[in-house]
Design a protein around this motif. Structure first.
Motif, mmCIF file in Angstrom:
data_model
loop_
_atom_site.group_PDB
_atom_site.id
_atom_site.type_symbol
_atom_site.label_atom_id
_atom_site.label_comp_id
_atom_site.label_asym_id
_atom_site.label_seq_id
_atom_site.Cartn_x
_atom_site.Cartn_y
_atom_site.Cartn_z
ATOM 1 N N ILE A 114 0.836 -1.206 0.000
ATOM 2 C CA ILE A 114 0.000 0.000 0.000
ATOM 3 C C ILE A 114 0.869 1.253 0.000
ATOM 4 C CG2 ILE A 114 -1.640 1.362 1.362
ATOM 5 C CD1 ILE A 114 -2.862 -1.372 2.224
ATOM 6 N N ILE A 115 1.896 1.278 0.844
ATOM 7 C CA ILE A 115 2.781 2.438 0.906
ATOM 8 C C ILE A 115 3.449 2.667 -0.445
ATOM 9 C CG2 ILE A 115 4.929 3.324 1.915
ATOM 10 C CD1 ILE A 115 3.969 2.021 4.583
ATOM 11 N N LEU A 116 3.981 1.610 -1.047
ATOM 12 C CA LEU A 116 4.638 1.744 -2.352
ATOM 13 C C LEU A 116 3.661 2.210 -3.428
ATOM 14 C CD1 LEU A 116 6.959 -1.391 -2.323
ATOM 15 C CD2 LEU A 116 7.651 1.014 -2.131
ATOM 16 N N LEU A 117 2.460 1.678 -3.428
ATOM 17 C CA LEU A 117 1.448 2.065 -4.407
ATOM 18 C C LEU A 117 1.101 3.545 -4.284
ATOM 19 C CD1 LEU A 117 -0.675 1.397 -6.591
ATOM 20 C CD2 LEU A 117 -2.220 0.768 -4.735
ATOM 21 N N VAL A 118 0.847 3.991 -3.069
ATOM 22 C CA VAL A 118 0.483 5.391 -2.847
ATOM 23 C C VAL A 118 1.630 6.310 -3.269
ATOM 24 C CG1 VAL A 118 -0.073 7.102 -1.066
ATOM 25 C CG2 VAL A 118 -1.191 4.874 -1.031
ATOM 26 N N GLN A 119 2.862 5.950 -2.917
ATOM 27 C CA GLN A 119 4.000 6.778 -3.300
ATOM 28 C C GLN A 119 4.198 6.792 -4.811
ATOM 29 O OE1 GLN A 119 6.957 5.070 -0.698
ATOM 30 N NE2 GLN A 119 6.618 6.646 0.847
ATOM 31 N N GLN A 120 3.954 5.673 -5.482
ATOM 32 C CA GLN A 120 4.065 5.624 -6.940
ATOM 33 C C GLN A 120 3.031 6.528 -7.609
ATOM 34 O OE1 GLN A 120 6.272 4.092 -9.094
ATOM 35 N NE2 GLN A 120 7.463 3.755 -7.226
ATOM 36 N N GLY B 197 2.331 9.347 -6.462
ATOM 37 C CA GLY B 197 2.754 10.703 -6.144
ATOM 38 C C GLY B 197 2.012 11.323 -4.979
ATOM 39 N N LEU B 198 1.426 10.480 -4.138
ATOM 40 C CA LEU B 198 0.652 10.964 -2.995
ATOM 41 C C LEU B 198 1.452 10.804 -1.702
ATOM 42 C CD1 LEU B 198 -2.737 9.311 -3.976
ATOM 43 C CD2 LEU B 198 -2.069 11.700 -4.316
ATOM 44 N N THR B 199 1.020 11.475 -0.663
ATOM 45 C CA THR B 199 1.633 11.365 0.653
ATOM 46 C C THR B 199 0.959 10.241 1.430
ATOM 47 O OG1 THR B 199 2.124 13.721 0.699
ATOM 48 C CG2 THR B 199 2.084 12.590 2.816
ATOM 49 N N VAL B 200 1.758 9.413 2.075
ATOM 50 C CA VAL B 200 1.237 8.304 2.883
ATOM 51 C C VAL B 200 1.066 8.777 4.320
ATOM 52 C CG1 VAL B 200 1.646 5.966 3.729
ATOM 53 C CG2 VAL B 200 2.409 6.621 1.436
ATOM 54 N N MET B 201 -0.173 8.702 4.837
ATOM 55 C CA MET B 201 -0.475 9.047 6.226
ATOM 56 C C MET B 201 -1.004 7.802 6.915
ATOM 57 S SD MET B 201 -0.965 10.818 8.933
ATOM 58 C CE MET B 201 -1.030 12.581 8.819
ATOM 59 N N CYS C 163 7.289 5.434 5.244
ATOM 60 C CA CYS C 163 5.979 6.068 5.380
ATOM 61 C C CYS C 163 6.194 7.565 5.630
ATOM 62 C CB CYS C 163 5.219 5.437 6.543
ATOM 63 S SG CYS C 163 3.583 6.098 6.779
ATOM 64 N N ASP C 164 5.409 8.411 4.971
ATOM 65 C CA ASP C 164 5.626 9.851 5.042
ATOM 66 C C ASP C 164 5.211 10.474 6.373
ATOM 67 O OD1 ASP C 164 6.545 10.088 2.308
ATOM 68 O OD2 ASP C 164 4.465 9.741 1.715
ATOM 69 N N LYS C 165 4.043 10.106 6.868
ATOM 70 C CA LYS C 165 3.508 10.714 8.090
ATOM 71 C C LYS C 165 2.753 9.667 8.887
ATOM 72 C CE LYS C 165 3.076 15.219 5.990
ATOM 73 N NZ LYS C 165 2.285 16.416 5.835
ATOM 74 N N ALA C 166 2.644 9.921 10.203
ATOM 75 C CA ALA C 166 1.914 8.991 11.062
ATOM 76 C C ALA C 166 1.243 9.767 12.187
ATOM 77 C CB ALA C 166 2.865 7.948 11.638
#
Length: 58
Positions: A6-12, A14-18, A36-39
């Protein structure tokens, strides 16, 4: 691991992972290792009211 995918997909995309619901340092360490970008979650702070936030800003 599904989280990694999921993290890789979201980053691909171009979105931020929260990530929500982080409750301990072990979870945070895993998320950091996965880039992961943010938590957020109880590890950082219990939920606070609108009034408490307004007082913090003042």
């Amino acid at each position: 691991m599904i989280s990694t995918t999921i993290i890789l997909l979201v980053q691909q995309l171009g979105l931020t992972v929260m990530t929500e619901g982080v409750e301990n340092i072990e979870q945070l360490n895993i998320l950091e290792s996965l880039k992961c970008d943010k938590a957020q979650g109880y590890y950082f702070s219990e939920p606070i009211s609108k009034d408490e936030i307004e007082n913090m800003i003042k």
